[in-house]
Enzyme design. Sequence first.
Site, PDB file in Angstrom:
ATOM      1  N   CYS A  78      10.205 -43.587  20.927  1.00  0.00           N
ATOM      2  CA  CYS A  78       9.458 -44.857  20.779  1.00  0.00           C
ATOM      3  C   CYS A  78       9.238 -44.908  22.397  1.00  0.00           C
ATOM      4  O   CYS A  78       8.004 -45.468  22.694  1.00  0.00           O
ATOM      5  CB  CYS A  78      10.311 -45.926  20.443  1.00  0.00           C
ATOM      6  SG  CYS A  78      10.953 -46.027  18.731  1.00  0.00           S
ATOM      7  N   ASP A 104      31.110 -42.426   9.734  1.00  0.00           N
ATOM      8  CA  ASP A 104      29.992 -41.073  10.029  1.00  0.00           C
ATOM      9  C   ASP A 104      29.351 -41.084   8.718  1.00  0.00           C
ATOM     10  O   ASP A 104      29.616 -41.780   7.783  1.00  0.00           O
ATOM     11  CB  ASP A 104      30.862 -40.011  10.194  1.00  0.00           C
ATOM     12  CG  ASP A 104      31.642 -39.332   8.849  1.00  0.00           C
ATOM     13  OD1 ASP A 104      32.374 -40.159   8.338  1.00  0.00           O
ATOM     14  OD2 ASP A 104      30.910 -38.794   8.100  1.00  0.00           O
ATOM     15  N   HIS A 124      15.256 -41.072  17.370  1.00  0.00           N
ATOM     16  CA  HIS A 124      14.922 -42.596  17.091  1.00  0.00           C
ATOM     17  C   HIS A 124      16.301 -43.104  16.339  1.00  0.00           C
ATOM     18  O   HIS A 124      17.040 -44.184  16.446  1.00  0.00           O
ATOM     19  CB  HIS A 124      13.699 -42.965  16.531  1.00  0.00           C
ATOM     20  CG  HIS A 124      13.775 -44.499  16.040  1.00  0.00           C
ATOM     21  ND1 HIS A 124      13.544 -45.270  16.821  1.00  0.00           N
ATOM     22  CD2 HIS A 124      13.905 -45.044  14.892  1.00  0.00           C
ATOM     23  CE1 HIS A 124      13.450 -46.539  16.034  1.00  0.00           C
ATOM     24  NE2 HIS A 124      13.921 -46.424  15.047  1.00  0.00           N
ATOM     25  N   CYS A 140      12.296 -50.414  21.388  1.00  0.00           N
ATOM     26  CA  CYS A 140      13.187 -49.267  21.171  1.00  0.00           C
ATOM     27  C   CYS A 140      13.304 -48.300  22.432  1.00  0.00           C
ATOM     28  O   CYS A 140      12.127 -47.718  22.622  1.00  0.00           O
ATOM     29  CB  CYS A 140      12.926 -48.527  19.953  1.00  0.00           C
ATOM     30  SG  CYS A 140      13.982 -47.322  19.866  1.00  0.00           S
ATOM     31  N   ASP A 151      36.686 -32.969  10.110  1.00  0.00           N
ATOM     32  CA  ASP A 151      37.292 -33.339   8.726  1.00  0.00           C
ATOM     33  C   ASP A 151      38.097 -32.225   8.009  1.00  0.00           C
ATOM     34  O   ASP A 151      38.123 -31.079   8.932  1.00  0.00           O
ATOM     35  CB  ASP A 151      36.390 -33.465   7.741  1.00  0.00           C
ATOM     36  CG  ASP A 151      35.220 -32.493   7.263  1.00  0.00           C
ATOM     37  OD1 ASP A 151      35.377 -31.288   7.696  1.00  0.00           O
ATOM     38  OD2 ASP A 151      34.359 -32.481   6.282  1.00  0.00           O
ATOM     39  N   CYS A 171      14.491 -45.256  22.749  1.00  0.00           N
ATOM     40  CA  CYS A 171      14.876 -43.791  22.264  1.00  0.00           C
ATOM     41  C   CYS A 171      13.652 -43.083  22.988  1.00  0.00           C
ATOM     42  O   CYS A 171      12.497 -43.612  23.247  1.00  0.00           O
ATOM     43  CB  CYS A 171      14.806 -43.696  20.859  1.00  0.00           C
ATOM     44  SG  CYS A 171      13.244 -43.592  20.195  1.00  0.00           S
TER      45      CYS A 171
HETATM   46 ZN   LIG Z   1      13.046 -45.416  18.710  1.00  0.00          ZN
END
Ligand SMILES: [Zn+2]
Lengths: 415, 565
Positions: A313, A270, A339, A308, A91, A310
């Site tokens: 998880c 963002d 996550h 999920c 920015d 990620c």
């Molecule tokens: Zn997750």
Amino acid sequence: MQFEVLAKCHTTRARVSRMRLAHGVTMLPTFMPVATQAAIKGLTPQQVEALGVNLILNNTYHLNLRPGIEVLKQAGGAHKFQGWNHNLLTDSGGFQLVSLSKFTKITEEGALFASPFDGEPTMLTPEESISIQHAIGADIIMQLDDVVSSLTVGPRVEEAMWRTVRWLDRCIEFHQKSGKDTVQNLFAIVQGGLEPDLRDKCLDEMIARRDKVAGYAIGGLSGGEEKDIFWRMIKQCADKLPDDRPRYSMGIGFAEDLLVCVALGVDMADCVFPTRTARFGVALTSKGPLNLRLGKHAKDMRPIEEGCPCPTCSSGMTRALLNHTATLETAAAHAITQHNLVFQARIMGGAREAIIDGTFPQYLKQFFANYFGDAGYPEWCVNALRSVGVDLLEDRPDAKVISGDGAKWEYSDAA
Amino acid sequence: MTSRPLSTVAFTGSSSSGKYGPRTGRIRIDRQDGTPILHTDTPALLTATSRGLVPHLSRDNVHLTQAIRHLQLPFESFLDRNPPVPTLVGGTHPLHTLLGFSPDNHIVILTLRDPSDGRKMPPNGTDFVSGQCTRGVRKVNLTAWKNYAAQCKPDLVVALSDTPFTPAPHSQKRLTKSIERSIAWLADFLRVSPADPSATQPRNVLVHLAGGIEPSARSEFAERLSEPIEQKDAPGLSPPMNTLNDGVAGYVFDLLPLHTALAADVSRSEGLASLDDDLLHASHHQRSSHETSTELAELFRASLDPLPADKLRVINSPTSPHEILRLVRDVGVDVVDGFWAQRAADIGIALDFRFPAPRHSTPEFSVKGAPPPLARKDEKLDLGHNLFDPRYRHDHARLASSFLDGKSSAELTPDSGSPLPMPVCSCHACSPHSPASRMLHSPVDVHAWADVSPSTLQPPFVRAYVHHLLHTHEMSAHSLLVMHNLTVFAAFLSGIREVLRHGDTAGDEFDREVARFEETYDERMSLWNEAERMWLEVEHARGKGRLAREKEKQAASTIGTAVDL
Ligand SMILES: [Zn+2]
Ligand SMILES: [Zn+2]
């Protein structure tokens, strides 16, 4: 920058594009995690890459204070300093000047502020902002704009809009003379507060300069204005901005905001929200945010979200263990951050896939039904999506609709 | 409770110098449940955990850090729920499952109390020990501990023992009581219910060697361990277990209460004001020295004299590598906990030392321009770098001068086969690799990664970057430092094993290298004092002027908590 629109939604304004920058290709629409101080909270750049993220944001104001431009130059730029091989956006530093220092004074020359180190009056000019961003070396850099709170009314809003246009010209000139414009891409920021005619004037001016800017941001929003006005401003800007330039909505991170913006034609967004909320123990799920500090999770052996992918998880991390460690162990914040970033990336990835497949309206309906099915649909989302031809309430005559800014999630510990 | 922990732990050690002396060995864990039999060479590193996590490391980073193999799991934090969460998991490896450790690689040692937390605690009772959790102090009685162990199925478990965490000194009467209780509790822990024919004798139990800083009390405890089992204890304690000692797999020495008691002893005999008596800091007041190491070695030998040499010896919370070397040399210890190196990562220290110490005469110190640690007035080097220090602001070198980073080592050996000038630190801070794969969130995402190669060696993270992260309160600083410090610490232990492997002359060579290490590196740990001071200053500058006293205590006595979220 090479920017190519690959697919458009047949109903909404949503689109999928490929944006090639000096550090690789980023597929849009996308959400950009914020690495304010050159690190995504607690993670290594390799961990961020593994999540499928390849465009992150650094804050110019912060990096200019620490580590300082000299250190960044020694390191060969911010990419090398933080070990990030992929795309980076900075920015202008103007927003932080206004939001972090109450003594900042805007003059035509630039933003006058008290140095946080010695209190000495210091000037951030448009040229200086670009020069700092050159040293940082981000792939996308932002013009310095005259930011006013979205709650400001009166002549100050118009003044700020026109000054932002003038500062854009100074940024363009400085950027082009530097010779960095072949590697770093300057974005203009559309201002004009919540007043449609000011936005329109600003859009006209900035679109007139389209050959000198690589993309456009929509600024001056998500500062506490009514959501029903927020989406109308986004729509007005996104409708008018040229098709062949990426559109970036600044400071947007809630799932519903992201999807509405994408439907209105936004490509990038963002926000610190997913990483900040993780530190307070809140995990994002397709059924709404989950406050893992609540006692009801203490013996829950399920992951944050079934299926999920990620690292948290998929490793079998349970809500129970997160309840045991959230806000007490940094590693719990890391786990929830991983996550949450994947949650954001999946929302946007799901949008890309649906737009290509021609199923984006169904995707929106499905997402909102899951996310707000019990809590009630925010009315502004219903209105915004109706404006681009998607009726969330179609086939759901009994759905609850919440007026105002929408659902308030339960964050307190009732257990 | 029908299912007892099944894993059997065997230790084979060898020392060229008899019962007390430097020794190498091998731990063999056979869980008898189909998972691979795990072997570890000793002396080995035991990684400390807090609330079930390795502080500052997400699971993927735990798995990246090869130094992490043995993990010490204090159970007490889980006492905040009843029944405690780990007992609800079930399956063959409940702790591995809950905490994300790999049964094929990680060995979990369950203990009730965090051995590095020396805060004052209410007295234990005749059949219970007090543990600490977020909801306050909780009592754990013998039956509960036995049940927890049976339900959690750890690879090793430490029997309850009665260590006073009340201010020193402790009376003779208190020591006698401590011994009586610890013996009775061990007997109870080893006892199998005669009503349950399927139950088998646990073979994975560790016992604290009790007796405090009284050599006679320590001997008495050890003798009681080796006495033939008394008739009244007999039911459930069956042959081949003739003594309680037959039933244990190894011994634990907690250094923190010993150091505290020794320090209290000194200040009393010198007429000094008593130390902050409700706070047994691991970091403050506790520095190792020749004198304390000698005293500790005598105390350990008092315990080990009546006992056979063939059992595992675990030491918790050593305060310096010097102390570890002397305990290896003068006693022979096999497993060493990593609290010290992990705590260093909390306060911004990147470790930079090796065993055997680098030789100044070789040019290796200057390879690829990584400056060595500071030399103190007596020319001894710091054990690492306090990266809070402004001197690192412009230091773009890898973290340690005594280890290469992966990238420069790859550049130094283009198939030439010539030996590297120094070992490589394999940690993720010094030798990071790009990820093996990235998640794709839509089919078109392949465009984004088409040109990016996976699993590629990246340049190391440098001191200036970690300095910046520390000053901006970025948690990533501590993640990088923990991975690095554990790796350096594991390399230190591997260096010890290497020297000891040199056969008959190993003892002499080891002695020489210990002496050289003591001459090379600063044991007074001035660096630690400076780092703790700067850490506090940065905390204060951040507007957290008055850290609550409780928090300050906790930050100093438990790892991980010094870092704010
Ligand atoms: Zn997750
Ligand atoms: Zn390292």
